[in-house]
Every structure is written in structure tokens, then in C-alpha cells.
Enzyme design. Structure first.
Site, short mmCIF file in Angstrom:
data_model
loop_
_atom_site.label_atom_id
_atom_site.label_comp_id
_atom_site.label_asym_id
_atom_site.label_seq_id
_atom_site.Cartn_x
_atom_site.Cartn_y
_atom_site.Cartn_z
N ARG A 11 52.63 84.20 37.97
CA ARG A 11 51.93 83.91 36.69
C ARG A 11 49.78 84.05 37.06
NH1 ARG A 11 51.67 79.48 33.35
NH2 ARG A 11 53.94 80.57 32.68
N ASP A 20 61.29 71.98 28.84
CA ASP A 20 59.78 72.05 29.54
C ASP A 20 59.16 70.73 29.67
OD1 ASP A 20 58.37 73.07 31.51
OD2 ASP A 20 57.20 74.84 30.03
N LYS A 25 59.45 78.04 37.45
CA LYS A 25 60.04 76.82 36.22
C LYS A 25 61.40 77.74 35.28
CE LYS A 25 57.01 73.76 36.08
NZ LYS A 25 55.96 74.68 36.95
N THR A 26 59.98 78.11 34.20
CA THR A 26 61.13 78.82 32.88
C THR A 26 61.17 79.49 33.39
OG1 THR A 26 59.37 78.08 31.73
CG2 THR A 26 60.45 79.12 31.12
N THR A 44 55.69 68.97 35.79
CA THR A 44 54.40 69.01 37.31
C THR A 44 54.15 68.03 38.01
OG1 THR A 44 53.04 68.54 35.81
CG2 THR A 44 52.76 71.44 35.81
#
Ligand code: ATP
Length: 352
Positions: free
Chosen positions: A226, A118, A73-74, A167
Site C-alpha cells: 500500500r 476486518d 489482507k483485504t 493485525t
């Protein structure tokens, strides 16, 4: 991050997740949509939104990205800014305690700038309400003074693009959700996509990786880039110290044994939870609080860190009567279920 978010992958190799790792992570971020692997639907939709905005010479619509931690997302928010040729400001819901904090950020944005927020579901209520107006009318009311003498001074904002990440899209109040012009839901990645992530990252890190090595890492990465990148770095360490520097299948298997990440991506805590459920409680049903005591962890840790992955993998079910192991859980730990394993495949027990 809400409790549990992010911890899931942090604890896999917790001690190594230091500042240097974060810097490496930033260096591994894809810079444009073409480089971004997987998520083909979101990528295509976003590509249209951004191209159309560029063609109109307009600021892109507000974008909401939802999905589990570590899915990109980032990274996508940075790509949105790059594709629009705009600067990006990064903040998060928990960092905005007061509406004034948000007003300060909003009023300093330049025209067309991207604001990445975020964990937007964790913003305070007054800030959230200020955001409604900012998103819709590019205006905020700054309240000066207190009590009966307080006055609201309207402040015009330049057009900007808000990229919200969460999330838990379900936790967003509908008025906030509705103000996003586009919502992209990020899915877990397929193993083949994660293999591409591993190859790409290995290239950037200057590490040689074989197809089998990449496949092994991808298979243990819980559908999450990640985690794939983090496991790759740990296998690279092993290969440097104990191997010939090449990330092979053998290096991956040996290194991830050291870090207690099994072939399915379960780590020590996941296996402890599953092991207790099977060995101590015959597969359940057992209450989560009891299960947590049995593994010596906080209830929240079991509930928010271990369980989502175990449920997703079809190893554990949350039922109204407690936690229940599935037949696959017995198989995974190499144990034989009792003749009538309680919970194993009991119809009507499983929550929707
Ligand atoms: N589609 C992708 N292709 C290649 N690498 C990716 C992709 N998505 C994410 N990554 C890598 O995974 C790492 C984590 O991504 P990112 O920080 O964007 O996740 P996130 O969803 O914002 O996570 P969080 O919500 O926990 O902050 C990045 O360093 C990036 O290198």
C-alpha cells in the site's frame, strides 16, 4: 483499525490520502492469485484450500489472515471470493457493536458467500460468541425479548466462508482462532517484490517507470505494497509537474524529499523520535512518555505508529528501562555516539 494501525502509512502522505486515492487503491488490487505478488507460502496454501473446495463443490473453509496493515489482507479476501465464484460482504470488528448486528449480517448471507471481517480482534464479546456457533454449526441463536421472558430462537444459516483479518493474531481468543480451517500469516514484502508491485501499478495507472525509479520507491516503502502504491502516485505527481512524466530514480528521490520520506522509508515523525532520542537523551534509555513529550506527540502515536517500524529496522529497542537507540540509529542520522553511548549494544537490556 486499532489506534495506530493504518495511521503508520496514512501519515506518510496524509493529505493526499483522500477518496480518490482510495478509489485508485481499489483499482490497483490484483484480481486473482496469479496476479497477487509475493507471499508465496500463503498463496500456495490458499491455492490448495480453494482448489480442493472447488473440486468437492463445497464452500471453502474459514480463513484467518494476519499481518500488518497494507500487506494485502483485504485484497486476498476479494481474491478468495473471486476464485470461489462467490459474492463477498465486507464488514469490520468495530462496526459490529452488538450481537444483533452480526446476526443481521449472517442471516442475510447467501449460500457460499464470503464474509470478510476486518479487524476481527476488535469485535464485541457477545458478537464473538455468536460467531463461534455460526462458524462451526452454521447456526445462530437470536435472542428475542429481555429478562426472564427472553427466548433464544435458533436460526439456520447457509454455509459461508468467513475470512477474518487481524493485525494481531495473538489478541484473538483461542476458541475463535481454532475455528479457522486455515491461517495465513502475511509477511512484509521483499524489495524485489515491491518493485514488481510498483511496475504493475504503474502499468495500470498508465505511468512510465524506470527500473531504478521502481527500485527507489520500493526501498522506501517499508515492505508494504500500500505504501509502495501511494509513494508511486506522489512520485508520478512530481514527475508530471516538475519532470517529463517518467518515474525515474531522480524523480523518486526529489519527490520523496518533498514528502520527507527518506531513503530508508523513515518519515518526519520517525526521524523526530529518533532525533530526540539521540540528541536530547544521548541515545537513551528514556521512557516513552518523556520521548513523546519531547516530540510533541501523544504517547500512543509514538508507541504504535513510529516505534514498530523503528524497532523492525533495528534503529530502536524497547527495553525494561526505556527506549534505547542502536548504533545503526546514530549512523542513520549521521550523528556520532558519545564515547560510551548509553544503551548502544547493552546486553541484557533488550526485551524478548
Ligand atoms: N500482493 C500484492 N500484489 C500487488 N498489490 C498488492 C498486493 N498486496 C496488496 N497490494 C496493494 O496494496 C493495497 C493495500 O492492500 P489491502 O487493502 O489488501 O491491504 P490490507 O492488508 O487489507 O490492509 P488493511 O489491513 O490496512 O486494510 C491494495 O490496493 C493493493 O493494490
Amino acid at each position: 483499525m486499532s489506534p495506530g494501525d493504518g495511521q503508520e502509512e496514512e501519515r506518510l502522505v496524509a493529505t493526499a490520502a483522500d477518496r480518490e486515492d482510495q478509489a485508485v487503491e481499489a483499482a490497483l488490487r490484483p484480481r486473482d492469485l496469479g496476479e497477487f505478488i509475493g507471499q508465496s507460502r500463503v498463496r500456495e496454501q490458499l491455492d490448495l484450500v480453494l482448489r480442493a473446495a472447488r473440486a468437492r463443490g463445497a464452500t471453502a473453509d474459514h480463513v484467518l489472515l494476519s499481518g500488518a496493515p497494507g500487506l494485502g489482507k483485504t485484497t486476498l479476501s476479494m481474491i478468495i471470493a473471486a476464485e470461489m465464484g462467490a459474492p463477498i460482504r465486507v464488514t469490520s470488528g468495530p462496526a459490529i457493536q452488538h450481537a444483533g448486528d452480526l446476526a443481521a449480517i449472517l442471516s442475510s448471507l447467501g449460500e457460499g458467500e464470503v464474509l470478510f471481517l476486518d479487524e476481527i480482534h476488535r469485535m464485541s464479546r457477545p458478537a464473538e460468541e455468536m460467531l463461534y456457533m455460526a462458524m462451526e454449526d452454521f447456526r445462530v441463536d437470536v435472542v428475542v425479548g429481555k429478562g426472564p421472558g427472553a427466548t433464544a430462537i435458533p436460526l439456520e444459516l447457509p454455509p459461508f466462508t468467513l475470512v477474518g483479518a487481524t493485525t494481531r493474531a495473538g489478541l484473538l481468543p483461542p476458541p475463535l482462532r481454532d475455528r479457522f480451517g486455515f491461517t495465513g500469516h502475511m509477511e512484509y514484502y521483499e524489495p524485489a517484490e515491491l518493485q514488481r508491485v510498483v511496475h504493475r501499478s504503474a502499468g495500470l495507472l498508465g505511468v512510465e517507470v524506470t527500473a531504478e525509479g521502481a527500485a527507489e520507491i520500493a526501498g522506501r516503502s517499508r515492505g508494504t505494497p500500500r505504501i509502495a502504491n501511494r509513494l508511486l502516485r506522489r512520485v508520478r505527481d512530481w514527475a508530471q509537474v516538475r519532470g517529463d512524466g517518467v518515474v525515474t530514480h531522480e524523480a523518486a528521490v526529489s519527490a520523496l524529499a518533498v514528502y520527507e520520506v527518506d531513503e530508508r522509508g523513515l518519515d518526519r515523525l520517525d526521524r523526530a523520535v529518533l532525533g530526540a532520542l539521540l540528541r536530547l537523551f544521548g541515545g537513551g534509555p528514556v521512557g516513552v512518555a518523556t520521548l513523546a513529550v519531547a516530540v510533541g506527540e501523544e504517547r500512543e502515536t509514538v508507541e504504535e505508529v513510529a516505534e514498530p517500524f523503528l524497532v523492525r529496522e533495528g534503529l530502536l529497542a524497547r527495553t525494561p528501562r526505556g527506549r534505547v537507540a542502536t548504533p545503526a540509529a546514530w549512523r542513520h542520522l549521521g550523528l556520532t555516539p558519545p564515547a560510551q553511548a548509553p544503551g548502544a549494544g547493552q546486553d541484557g537490556l533488550f526485551e524478548g
